[in-house]
Write a protein that holds these residues in place. Structure first.
Motif, PDB file in Angstrom:
ATOM      1  N   THR A  17       0.837  -1.193   0.000  1.00 14.76           N
ATOM      2  CA  THR A  17       0.000   0.000   0.000  1.00 14.76           C
ATOM      3  C   THR A  17       0.873   1.244   0.000  1.00 14.76           C
ATOM      4  O   THR A  17       1.840   1.332   0.759  1.00 14.76           O
ATOM      5  CB  THR A  17      -0.918   0.017   1.243  1.00 14.76           C
ATOM      6  OG1 THR A  17      -1.693  -1.172   1.251  1.00 14.76           O
ATOM      7  CG2 THR A  17      -1.841   1.216   1.232  1.00 14.76           C
ATOM      8  N   ASP A  19       0.375   5.486   0.098  1.00 13.02           N
ATOM      9  CA  ASP A  19      -0.632   6.515   0.362  1.00 13.02           C
ATOM     10  C   ASP A  19      -0.402   7.796  -0.445  1.00 13.02           C
ATOM     11  O   ASP A  19      -0.888   8.859  -0.097  1.00 13.02           O
ATOM     12  CB  ASP A  19      -0.719   6.836   1.848  1.00 13.02           C
ATOM     13  CG  ASP A  19       0.562   7.433   2.400  1.00 13.02           C
ATOM     14  OD1 ASP A  19       1.555   7.547   1.653  1.00 13.02           O
ATOM     15  OD2 ASP A  19       0.576   7.780   3.595  1.00 13.02           O
ATOM     16  N   GLY A  22      -1.631   8.420  -6.182  1.00 14.35           N
ATOM     17  CA  GLY A  22      -2.179   7.445  -7.122  1.00 14.35           C
ATOM     18  C   GLY A  22      -1.808   7.786  -8.555  1.00 14.35           C
ATOM     19  O   GLY A  22      -0.920   8.599  -8.807  1.00 14.35           O
ATOM     20  N   ASP A  24      -3.466   7.378 -12.973  1.00 17.56           N
ATOM     21  CA  ASP A  24      -4.536   7.011 -13.885  1.00 17.56           C
ATOM     22  C   ASP A  24      -4.151   5.691 -14.557  1.00 17.56           C
ATOM     23  O   ASP A  24      -3.233   5.665 -15.376  1.00 17.56           O
ATOM     24  CB  ASP A  24      -4.732   8.111 -14.929  1.00 17.56           C
ATOM     25  CG  ASP A  24      -5.761   7.747 -15.977  1.00 17.56           C
ATOM     26  OD1 ASP A  24      -6.466   6.725 -15.825  1.00 17.56           O
ATOM     27  OD2 ASP A  24      -5.876   8.490 -16.967  1.00 17.56           O
ATOM     28  N   THR A  52      -5.968  -1.424  -6.532  1.00 17.76           N
ATOM     29  CA  THR A  52      -7.003  -0.450  -6.217  1.00 17.76           C
ATOM     30  C   THR A  52      -6.354   0.913  -6.103  1.00 17.76           C
ATOM     31  O   THR A  52      -5.321   1.057  -5.441  1.00 17.76           O
ATOM     32  CB  THR A  52      -7.691  -0.808  -4.881  1.00 17.76           C
ATOM     33  OG1 THR A  52      -8.177  -2.134  -4.947  1.00 17.76           O
ATOM     34  CG2 THR A  52      -8.824   0.151  -4.581  1.00 17.76           C
ATOM     35  N   ILE A  53      -6.946   1.903  -6.755  1.00 18.45           N
ATOM     36  CA  ILE A  53      -6.415   3.267  -6.708  1.00 18.45           C
ATOM     37  C   ILE A  53      -7.481   4.147  -6.077  1.00 18.45           C
ATOM     38  O   ILE A  53      -8.516   4.422  -6.686  1.00 18.45           O
ATOM     39  CB  ILE A  53      -6.047   3.763  -8.123  1.00 18.45           C
ATOM     40  CG1 ILE A  53      -5.041   2.805  -8.734  1.00 18.45           C
ATOM     41  CG2 ILE A  53      -5.506   5.180  -8.066  1.00 18.45           C
ATOM     42  CD1 ILE A  53      -4.860   2.975 -10.212  1.00 18.45           C
ATOM     43  N   ASP A  54      -7.223   4.549  -4.818  1.00 20.41           N
ATOM     44  CA  ASP A  54      -8.186   5.353  -4.082  1.00 20.41           C
ATOM     45  C   ASP A  54      -7.439   6.052  -2.951  1.00 20.41           C
ATOM     46  O   ASP A  54      -7.210   5.462  -1.902  1.00 20.41           O
ATOM     47  CB  ASP A  54      -9.308   4.469  -3.537  1.00 20.41           C
ATOM     48  CG  ASP A  54     -10.374   5.252  -2.816  1.00 20.41           C
ATOM     49  OD1 ASP A  54     -10.573   6.440  -3.137  1.00 20.41           O
ATOM     50  OD2 ASP A  54     -11.019   4.678  -1.918  1.00 20.41           O
ATOM     51  N   GLY A  55      -7.002   7.281  -3.174  1.00 17.61           N
ATOM     52  CA  GLY A  55      -6.216   7.978  -2.164  1.00 17.61           C
ATOM     53  C   GLY A  55      -4.871   7.303  -1.971  1.00 17.61           C
ATOM     54  O   GLY A  55      -4.364   7.196  -0.869  1.00 17.61           O
TER      55      GLY A  55
END
Length: 69
Positions: A17, A19, A22, A24, A52-55
């Motif tokens: 992970t 933080d 991210g 495109d 997963t790309i979210d924040g």
């Protein structure tokens, strides 16, 4: 953060992970060295990779820990 967890069914999951901001996924060149290496690792361990790309970005690699000869 990097996590490696053994699952009950002879599998393991590696989660990385980040933080950061991210990216495109549609605009990424999948032949770049880092992504190429990750795809190669996934194939070698016969795993399933999801991102997963979210924040930030979370990549999850689930793979079998016991290999057939």
């Amino acid at each position: 953060r990097i996590e490696l967890t053994a699952l009950d069914d002879g599998k393991a999951v590696l989660v990385v992970t980040d933080d950061g901001r991210g990216y495109d996924p549609e605009g990424v060149d999948k032949t770049r060295l880092g992504l190429w290496l990750i795809q190669g690792l996934t194939q070698q361990v016969r795993g399933d990779l999801s991102t997963t790309i979210d924040g930030g970005v979370t990549s999850r690699l689930e793979f079998t820990t016991q290999f057939e000869a």
